[in-house]
Design a protein around this motif. Structure first.
Motif, PDB file in Angstrom:
ATOM      1  N   LEU A 179      35.195  48.381  37.881  1.00  0.00           N
ATOM      2  CA  LEU A 179      35.949  49.461  38.144  1.00  0.00           C
ATOM      3  C   LEU A 179      35.186  50.729  38.615  1.00  0.00           C
ATOM      4  N   THR A 180      35.959  51.788  39.371  1.00  0.00           N
ATOM      5  CA  THR A 180      35.510  52.888  39.828  1.00  0.00           C
ATOM      6  C   THR A 180      35.941  54.090  39.089  1.00  0.00           C
ATOM      7  N   ALA A 181      35.409  55.225  39.453  1.00  0.00           N
ATOM      8  CA  ALA A 181      35.638  56.690  38.731  1.00  0.00           C
ATOM      9  C   ALA A 181      37.080  57.164  39.473  1.00  0.00           C
ATOM     10  N   ALA A 182      37.392  56.398  40.693  1.00  0.00           N
ATOM     11  CA  ALA A 182      38.677  56.716  41.377  1.00  0.00           C
ATOM     12  C   ALA A 182      39.961  55.888  40.841  1.00  0.00           C
ATOM     13  N   GLY A 183      39.809  54.784  40.068  1.00  0.00           N
ATOM     14  CA  GLY A 183      40.893  54.161  39.672  1.00  0.00           C
ATOM     15  C   GLY A 183      40.487  52.992  38.840  1.00  0.00           C
ATOM     16  N   VAL A 184      41.246  52.388  38.155  1.00  0.00           N
ATOM     17  CA  VAL A 184      40.903  51.335  37.291  1.00  0.00           C
ATOM     18  C   VAL A 184      41.761  50.071  37.692  1.00  0.00           C
ATOM     19  N   ALA A 185      41.054  48.677  37.877  1.00  0.00           N
ATOM     20  CA  ALA A 185      41.845  47.529  38.208  1.00  0.00           C
ATOM     21  C   ALA A 185      41.972  46.745  36.947  1.00  0.00           C
ATOM     22  N   THR A 186      43.031  46.121  36.562  1.00  0.00           N
ATOM     23  CA  THR A 186      43.037  45.388  35.394  1.00  0.00           C
ATOM     24  C   THR A 186      42.170  44.159  35.338  1.00  0.00           C
ATOM     25  N   SER A 187      42.135  43.311  34.556  1.00  0.00           N
ATOM     26  CA  SER A 187      41.478  42.095  34.457  1.00  0.00           C
ATOM     27  C   SER A 187      42.181  41.178  35.397  1.00  0.00           C
ATOM     28  N   SER A 188      43.491  41.106  35.543  1.00  0.00           N
ATOM     29  CA  SER A 188      44.042  40.377  36.539  1.00  0.00           C
ATOM     30  C   SER A 188      44.043  40.769  37.933  1.00  0.00           C
ATOM     31  N   GLY A 189      43.782  42.089  38.175  1.00  0.00           N
ATOM     32  CA  GLY A 189      43.778  42.556  39.467  1.00  0.00           C
ATOM     33  C   GLY A 189      45.129  43.247  39.921  1.00  0.00           C
ATOM     34  N   ARG A 190      46.153  42.933  38.853  1.00  0.00           N
ATOM     35  CA  ARG A 190      47.629  43.434  39.332  1.00  0.00           C
ATOM     36  C   ARG A 190      47.647  44.866  39.861  1.00  0.00           C
ATOM     37  N   GLU A 191      46.849  45.710  38.860  1.00  0.00           N
ATOM     38  CA  GLU A 191      47.033  47.088  38.850  1.00  0.00           C
ATOM     39  C   GLU A 191      45.913  47.854  39.697  1.00  0.00           C
TER      40      GLU A 191
ATOM     41  N   VAL B 177      50.496  41.892  26.637  1.00  0.00           N
ATOM     42  CA  VAL B 177      51.200  40.540  26.328  1.00  0.00           C
ATOM     43  C   VAL B 177      50.333  39.403  26.788  1.00  0.00           C
ATOM     44  N   HIS B 178      50.840  38.167  26.341  1.00  0.00           N
ATOM     45  CA  HIS B 178      49.848  36.983  26.596  1.00  0.00           C
ATOM     46  C   HIS B 178      50.090  36.856  28.259  1.00  0.00           C
ATOM     47  N   THR B 179      49.163  36.331  28.784  1.00  0.00           N
ATOM     48  CA  THR B 179      48.976  36.174  30.235  1.00  0.00           C
ATOM     49  C   THR B 179      50.206  35.160  30.703  1.00  0.00           C
ATOM     50  N   ASP B 180      50.618  34.303  29.706  1.00  0.00           N
ATOM     51  CA  ASP B 180      51.784  33.504  29.991  1.00  0.00           C
ATOM     52  C   ASP B 180      53.067  34.042  30.161  1.00  0.00           C
ATOM     53  N   ASN B 181      53.305  35.135  29.569  1.00  0.00           N
ATOM     54  CA  ASN B 181      54.562  35.983  29.492  1.00  0.00           C
ATOM     55  C   ASN B 181      54.792  36.817  30.991  1.00  0.00           C
ATOM     56  N   PRO B 182      55.814  36.522  31.579  1.00  0.00           N
ATOM     57  CA  PRO B 182      56.198  36.870  32.920  1.00  0.00           C
ATOM     58  C   PRO B 182      56.411  38.334  33.006  1.00  0.00           C
ATOM     59  N   ILE B 183      56.831  38.931  31.862  1.00  0.00           N
ATOM     60  CA  ILE B 183      57.004  40.434  32.164  1.00  0.00           C
ATOM     61  C   ILE B 183      55.831  41.222  32.365  1.00  0.00           C
ATOM     62  N   GLU B 184      56.080  42.113  33.206  1.00  0.00           N
ATOM     63  CA  GLU B 184      55.084  43.214  33.876  1.00  0.00           C
ATOM     64  C   GLU B 184      55.194  44.600  33.573  1.00  0.00           C
ATOM     65  N   ARG B 185      56.329  44.962  32.895  1.00  0.00           N
ATOM     66  CA  ARG B 185      56.657  46.268  32.783  1.00  0.00           C
ATOM     67  C   ARG B 185      57.439  46.538  31.595  1.00  0.00           C
ATOM     68  N   LEU B 186      57.412  47.833  31.120  1.00  0.00           N
ATOM     69  CA  LEU B 186      58.120  48.222  30.044  1.00  0.00           C
ATOM     70  C   LEU B 186      58.562  49.819  30.092  1.00  0.00           C
TER      71      LEU B 186
ATOM     72  N   ALA C 191      40.609  37.062  28.447  1.00  0.00           N
ATOM     73  CA  ALA C 191      41.190  36.427  29.650  1.00  0.00           C
ATOM     74  C   ALA C 191      42.589  35.788  29.334  1.00  0.00           C
ATOM     75  N   GLN C 192      43.046  36.154  28.028  1.00  0.00           N
ATOM     76  CA  GLN C 192      44.400  35.591  27.713  1.00  0.00           C
ATOM     77  C   GLN C 192      45.562  36.629  27.598  1.00  0.00           C
TER      78      GLN C 192
END
Length: 368
Positions: A22-34, A163-172, A280-281
């Motif tokens: 990660l960098t001080a400017a921002g953070v990537a999640t483990s999946s890289g989605r954010e 949530v679990h990585t199998d879960n398709p939900i991305e936001r709440l 990772a899960q």
């Protein structure tokens, strides 16, 4: 010579962010989605744009600081020292007493007169606020002075929903969180106990949601209760609570790690924890304060701007009689903390983040 951005960030933050890529400017999640966009302004660059402290009046006297710390661990010692020394260069007639024995003692010191400035390591405990009100007949005056960290222990890291990585939900939304973790549905029209209640179909339809979280009546649980449940004491009875456990070898199995380890084994679970404990899960979700968004990931930039709904804020409290001016020495010191020098010290002497520009403006107005 002006320090580089890397030098301005505390060693603990550099090590942790580097380990996660990660960098001080921002953070990537483990999946890289954010992953944060390249245009996000780093905490260091933001602080450099703040105005310097300029005294509005010369002050004198003693500032007696109580707050976050303990006899074993001086969490804010370097930071408070940097603030005091920086301030005294411009206000040499002010002395400091530092009694950082813990957040739990700070508000009591304030209403008994033992101290005149309380710096907490978390949001004010409702019981402490009530005790001050009973003793003084009015509430303590709070001023935001810092943003909680992204993922540093003892520096109010952000609460994140996984949530679990199998879960398709991305936001709440926060209302949806309240519907899952609460029972009084103060935000949402009804409670949600199965995944189809959050819009999932197929194999997820009718499957019961298993919530995981902190012990509900301790510090982290109290924050979530205020931020999500609107102060309700009535949690979903299905919430599985976790506390720190000492292993036979003497090592600490932290509650946040236990939470995400349990989620990794439960495809239908949802959990409150932090990215520093991720595996990772599991994956974090983007959150929105209102229906329809916008939705925000937990990044340093979004925490500083207070866009992420579960951002932690570090407050200072003073005893200000309603209608009366703030004690001049306290007002000037808090103005210093909210200036470039005070906010830069957060980055060099702690793992806290600075406040955003709008928040700083609001806090300065509170001191008028």
């Amino acid at each position: 010579m002006k320090p580089t951005e890397e030098q301005c960030v505390s060693p603990g933050r550099r090590v942790f962010l580097g380990a996660l890529g990660l960098t001080a400017a921002g953070v990537a999640t483990s999946s890289g989605r954010e992953a944060s966009s390249a245009g996000e302004t780093s905490a260091v660059h933001f602080v450099d744009a703040l105005p310097l402290y300029v005294p509005e009046q010369k002050v004198s006297g003693t500032i007696s600081l109580w707050g976050h710390g303990s006899f074993k661990q001086d969490f804010l010692g370097k930071l408070v020292h940097a603030w005091a020394e920086g301030f005294r260069r411009l206000q040499p007639h002010v002395q400091f007493e530092k009694k950082m024995y813990g957040t739990a003692s700070a508000i009591g010191a304030l209403f008994t007169g033992a101290g005149n400035l309380a710096i907490l390591g978390e949001d004010i405990n409702p019981a402490a606020a009530t005790a001050f009100q009973r003793a003084k007949g009015y509430p303590p005056t709070g001023v935001q002075i810092a943003t909680g960290s992204l993922a540093a222990s003892f520096f109010d890291y952000a609460h994140m929903i996984f949530v679990h990585t199998d879960n398709p939900i991305e936001r709440l939304t926060v209302a949806q969180l309240e519907a899952v973790f609460g029972t009084e549905h103060k935000r949402a029209p009804r409670n949600v106990r199965t995944w189809d209640g959050l819009g999932l179909t197929g194999e997820w339809h009718g499957r019961r949601i298993q919530p995981y979280g902190w012990k509900i009546d301790e510090d982290f649980g109290l924050f979530f209760r205020g931020a999500v449940l609107e102060g309700s004491h009535r949690w979903n009875v299905d919430v599985k609570e976790f506390v720190h456990v000492t292993r036979p070898d003497g090592s600490l199995y932290e509650h946040a790690t236990q939470i995400l380890d349990a989620l990794a084994q439960d495809r239908f679970g949802i959990a409150i924890s932090n990215v520093r404990y991720a595996n990772a899960q599991v994956k974090p979700l983007r959150l929105a304060s209102r229906t329809g968004g916008p939705y925000y990931a937990a990044t340093e930039a979004n925490l500083i701007a207070q866009k992420y709904p579960l951002t932690r804020i570090i407050p200072a409290f003073i005893d200000r009689v309603p209608g009366e001016p703030v004690d001049p020495k306290l007002r000037e010191f808090l103005r210093y903390i909210l200036s470039r020098g005070g906010q830069r010290a957060l980055l060099t002497q702690s793992d806290y983040l600075p406040l955003g520009a709008d928040a700083i403006r609001e806090q300065l107005e509170r001191l008028l």
